[in-house]
Design an enzyme around this catalytic site. Structure first.
Site, PDB file in Angstrom:
ATOM      1  N   GLY A  89       0.782  -1.330   0.345  1.00  0.00           N
ATOM      2  CA  GLY A  89       0.425  -0.128   0.127  1.00  0.00           C
ATOM      3  C   GLY A  89       0.711   0.945  -0.193  1.00  0.00           C
ATOM      4  O   GLY A  89       2.241   1.064   0.440  1.00  0.00           O
ATOM      5  N   GLY A  91       2.884   2.809   1.180  1.00  0.00           N
ATOM      6  CA  GLY A  91       4.135   2.869   2.567  1.00  0.00           C
ATOM      7  C   GLY A  91       5.289   3.817   2.823  1.00  0.00           C
ATOM      8  O   GLY A  91       5.927   3.576   4.132  1.00  0.00           O
ATOM      9  N   ASP A 125      11.663   2.921   6.608  1.00  0.00           N
ATOM     10  CA  ASP A 125      11.285   3.757   7.246  1.00  0.00           C
ATOM     11  C   ASP A 125      10.496   5.556   6.219  1.00  0.00           C
ATOM     12  O   ASP A 125      10.668   6.514   6.658  1.00  0.00           O
ATOM     13  CB  ASP A 125      12.725   5.209   7.797  1.00  0.00           C
ATOM     14  CG  ASP A 125      13.510   4.950   6.306  1.00  0.00           C
ATOM     15  OD1 ASP A 125      13.014   5.023   5.391  1.00  0.00           O
ATOM     16  OD2 ASP A 125      14.443   5.292   6.711  1.00  0.00           O
ATOM     17  N   ARG A 179       3.952  14.231  -5.554  1.00  0.00           N
ATOM     18  CA  ARG A 179       4.485  14.308  -7.948  1.00  0.00           C
ATOM     19  C   ARG A 179       2.670  15.029  -8.231  1.00  0.00           C
ATOM     20  O   ARG A 179       2.063  15.225  -7.084  1.00  0.00           O
ATOM     21  CB  ARG A 179       4.288  12.822  -8.017  1.00  0.00           C
ATOM     22  CG  ARG A 179       5.843  11.786  -7.446  1.00  0.00           C
ATOM     23  CD  ARG A 179       4.845  10.754  -8.310  1.00  0.00           C
ATOM     24  NE  ARG A 179       6.538   9.517  -7.863  1.00  0.00           N
ATOM     25  CZ  ARG A 179       6.074   8.272  -6.959  1.00  0.00           C
ATOM     26  NH1 ARG A 179       5.247   7.956  -6.240  1.00  0.00           N
ATOM     27  NH2 ARG A 179       7.157   7.783  -6.923  1.00  0.00           N
ATOM     28  N   ASP A 259       1.260  -2.619  -9.046  1.00  0.00           N
ATOM     29  CA  ASP A 259       0.819  -1.574  -7.802  1.00  0.00           C
ATOM     30  C   ASP A 259       1.643  -0.459  -8.955  1.00  0.00           C
ATOM     31  O   ASP A 259       1.288   0.709  -8.291  1.00  0.00           O
ATOM     32  CB  ASP A 259       1.317  -2.174  -6.923  1.00  0.00           C
ATOM     33  CG  ASP A 259       2.808  -2.518  -7.114  1.00  0.00           C
ATOM     34  OD1 ASP A 259       2.904  -3.126  -7.874  1.00  0.00           O
ATOM     35  OD2 ASP A 259       4.478  -1.814  -6.105  1.00  0.00           O
TER      36      ASP A 259
END
Length: 479
Positions: A89, A91, A125, A179, A259
């Site tokens: 997902g 992340g 992280d 973006r 994805d």
């Protein structure tokens, strides 16, 4: 910001919280603005922001007025190198805001990369190396200049942390990227719904996509099979166009997982990308792509496979009979898109004879393979066809062009007239340069070395300027 023009949006909220998680942005110790995409900022009504305001929104993530009040980490699954992964997902990024394109009223998303941990970070992280941010800015600028429909690097801010990475010298500098994209809805978004058998949500997502991204699409009153077929047709055509544009640009994305493909087929998420130096169909971008799954010459295959995974997910709400005829059109769409993309790069009008067009592409491919000619060198010298004969005679590759391996190309060329764009564009000073503007891996590494070793951003800024000059020469209007 231009308050009279700026048009915020919150469309994603219509889907409901089954599609995302509310998250918080990381707090960074420093904020050094390294790249600001002013031309796109103006296009969405944010061009008047001061640098301090820019950092406040795109480094500290203070909400844009009227848009999303909180960042949203979107939920999705996906095939990664054709292995299904239900544990992914957003992340290390989130959807920060939605705005309208002031030129054509399109819905645009402002999403992040490197903005901190989310529920989908697993053991990461959630941060982005500065080198990764620099590489993505360069990739999107070059692709836009070459006519590829790509996400836009909107902002890059260095954040003052030292990151540890196993695949590059560490510790390394950190950044956060924003973006600008046409859509954050990925094939993997549909795959997640199928994984959990969420039929109602799948229907709602289909209608969301049709209403916002598919011009002339059937409305919710139309039969479901018709709506799904329309969305899938849009995806198939877009995937074929994307694959063709990669081939024409000589670009290798590197990780064409489901994805990493959005429903509008806009190229995005640049990790181990590369531009192929020559026409090498086996050329790969990712060191971990051991079997060449996403090699230069296999990207159409990869995107075709991905579209089939989208269709499989849609079996949750419609039978396969509604989708098979649409899926079978991919090869035809890809061939047509490839002809259009290559001819645009050559600045030539396709002939009325389809076989003649394909013959030119085949002759070009054979020449490039046999000679190992640099791709950008070739397109630069042959742009405009017969109009560039004098330029080709002065090229460092003139002897190769006069040789036997180029004979089929020379024989076919008179059949194709320069297009109107080439007749105009060849007046640009760019075409009097000694060499084309390229973005090969050695150049990228040199740009990064200047930043890393001396904090010298001159080569980076100079490359952006030269890329945009090339785009102007080809008559690109950013879109």
């Amino acid at each position: 910001m231009d308050k009279a023009a700026y048009q915020p949006a919150q469309d994603i909220l219509a889907l409901g919280d089954a599609f995302y998680d509310v998250v918080e942005a990381a707090r960074f110790p420093e904020h050094r603005l390294r790249f600001r995409n002013q031309r796109w900022a103006e296009r969405v009504g944010l061009g008047d922001l001061t640098d301090a305001e820019w950092i406040d929104h795109f480094g500290r993530f203070r909400p844009l007025p009227g848009s999303l009040e909180q960042p949203l980490a979107l939920r999705y699954h996906g095939h990664q190198f054709r292995v299904y992964n239900p544990d992914i997902g957003d992340g290390r990024g989130f959807l920060f805001a939605q705005v309208r394109d002031l030129k054509d009223n399109r819905l645009l998303d402002l999403g992040t990369k490197g903005s901190g941990q989310t529920p989908y970070s697993r053991f990461g992280d959630g941060k982005l190396t500065l080198k990764g941010g620099v590489r993505e800015v360069l990739a999107t600028e070059q692709l836009e200049a070459l006519g590829v429909e790509t996400s836009k690097s909107f902002s890059l801010i260095e954040t003052g942390e030292a990151l540890d990475r196993h695949d590059e010298p560490s510790p390394t500098r950190s950044s956060v990227l924003v973006r600008l994209s046409h859509s954050h809805i990925r094939y993997g978004t549909f795959q997640r719904l199928a994984y959990f058998g969420l039929a109602d949500e799948m229907t709602a997502l289909t209608d969301y996509v049709l209403a916002r991204y598919v011009p002339g699409a059937p409305g919710p009153e139309a039969p479901l099979e018709e709506r799904v077929a329309a969305m899938l047709d849009h995806a198939v055509r877009g995937a074929a166009r994307l694959a063709a544009s990669y081939m024409a640009a000589g670009f290798v994305h590197g990780v064409l997982n489901t994805d990493n493909i959005n429903i509008t087929a806009e190229s995005f998420d640049y990790g181990p990308w590369r531009f192929a130096p020559t026409y090498d169909l086996a050329f790969t971008a990712a060191y971990f792509d051991e079997y060449g799954l996403y090699a230069f010459g296999r990207q159409a295959e990869a995107l075709h496979w991905n579209v089939y995974q989208l269709a499989k997910a849609l079996l949750t709400i419609v039978p396969k009979e509604a989708m098979v005829p649409v899926l079978e059109t991919f090869p035809e769409h890809f061939e047509n898109a490839l002809v259009a993309a290559i001819f645009a790069r050559l600045g030539l009008q396709p002939a009325g004879d389809e076989q003649a067009n394909l013959a030119l592409l085949q002759a070009m491919e054979r020449f490039l393979i046999d000679t190992g000619m640099g791709l950008e060198r070739f397109y630069f010298d042959w742009y405009g066809g017969i109009l560039s004969e004098a330029r080709r005679e002065k090229s460092p590759a003139a002897n190769t062009y006069a040789g036997e391996k180029a004979a089929p190309l020379r024989a076919l060329l008179p059949r194709f007239q320069p297009d109107a764009a080439a007749r105009e564009n060849l007046n640009h000073p760019y075409f009097a340069d000694d060499a084309p503007c390229t973005l090969l891996i050695d150049e990228v590494e040199e740009i990064w070395s200047a930043i890393d070793e001396r904090d010298d951003w001159g080569p980076f800024n100079d490359k952006i300027a030269r890329i945009r000059r090339m785009g102007e020469a080809y008559g690109r209007t950013f879109s």
